[in-house]
Design a protein around this motif. Structure first.
Motif, short mmCIF file in Angstrom:
data_model
loop_
_atom_site.label_atom_id
_atom_site.label_comp_id
_atom_site.label_asym_id
_atom_site.label_seq_id
_atom_site.Cartn_x
_atom_site.Cartn_y
_atom_site.Cartn_z
N VAL A 142 24.24 86.49 59.20
CA VAL A 142 25.64 86.40 59.61
C VAL A 142 26.42 87.63 59.16
N LEU A 143 26.22 88.04 57.90
CA LEU A 143 27.00 89.15 57.38
C LEU A 143 26.55 90.48 57.96
N ASN A 144 25.26 90.61 58.27
CA ASN A 144 24.82 91.80 59.00
C ASN A 144 25.46 91.86 60.38
N ALA A 145 25.60 90.69 61.03
CA ALA A 145 26.26 90.65 62.33
C ALA A 145 27.73 91.05 62.20
N CYS A 146 28.37 90.63 61.13
CA CYS A 146 29.76 91.03 60.88
C CYS A 146 29.85 92.54 60.71
N ARG A 147 28.90 93.11 59.98
CA ARG A 147 28.89 94.56 59.79
C ARG A 147 28.69 95.28 61.12
#
Length: 222
Positions: A142-147
């Motif tokens: 999820v946080l990689n997608a946010c990045r």
């Protein structure tokens, strides 16, 4: 990027040589740097060796001579030529060009040529899709997608935590993103359905930005 966590983070190191090297040299580098020889004071070491001429071409191809993963809490891996998961290397080089800290030698920006934004965004979308296709539904996905979404929107690379905070401020799936940020410490599982849907939407938006010639990602939030 300012988001190092001793328990969760790797040490990412890239080395650049003047020319390509043979298998004997690669084996010697692995023997010298693997955790059993040089203990890594983090989850593990992710080391990539490049030949300088490759970096000057600003390609999205992996282009590495050696890719080594080794650590107390990381599975050992030594690749002497590119195989699967080709997308990470162009992304890492883009981050290095902007934020790399030289341990020895010239500034990273003088070695790692900027990759054109449109082709780079295609690779970023591939990375998001890789998480989805491999059903990796933890907080990192999820946080990689946010990045990735932030890079598509603003052209800026940030840490996973900073990217999650940015996504919350923009009301990008706030419940899921908040859960992902909390799960960095709690290890609480996330909904596979919610994560998959979020990753699918982010990949579409990043590809849209690539189609627009590298411009900002537009469209409804997914």
């Amino acid at each position: 990027l300012g988001g190092f966590d001793h328990d969760l983070s790797d040490l990412d190191v890239a080395a650049v040589g003047a020319t390509r090297v043979g298998e004997t040299t690669k084996e010697a580098i692995v023997a010298a740097l693997r955790h059993e020889s040089l203990p890594c004071p983090a989850r593990g070491l992710e080391f990539v060796f490049y030949a300088e001429p490759v970096l000057r071409t600003a390609t999205t191809e992996p282009g590495f001579e050696l890719n080594l993963n080794s650590g107390a809490r990381m599975g050992f891996r030594a690749d002497y030529e590119p195989g699967e998961e080709r997308h990470w290397f162009a992304i890492d080089r883009s981050i290095l060009a902007a934020h790399g800290k030289p341990l020895f030698g010239p500034p990273a920006r003088e070695l790692f040529a900027p990759i054109p934004r449109g082709p780079l965004l295609e690779v970023v979308a591939e990375a998001v899709e890789w998480h989805r296709e491999n059903q990796l539904v933890g907080s990192d996905a999820v946080l990689n997608a946010c990045r990735s979404l932030r890079f598509a929107a603003e052209g800026l690379w940030s840490s996973k935590i900073a990217a999650g905070t940015w996504a919350l401020e923009r009301h990008e799936e706030p419940r899921l993103v908040a859960q992902a940020l909390a799960a960095r410490q709690s290890r609480e599982p996330l909904s596979a359905l919610d994560v998959g849907r979020f990753l699918e939407g982010v990949a579409l938006r990043v590809r849209e930005a690539a189609r627009l010639g590298g411009g900002q990602a537009h469209g409804a939030k997914q």
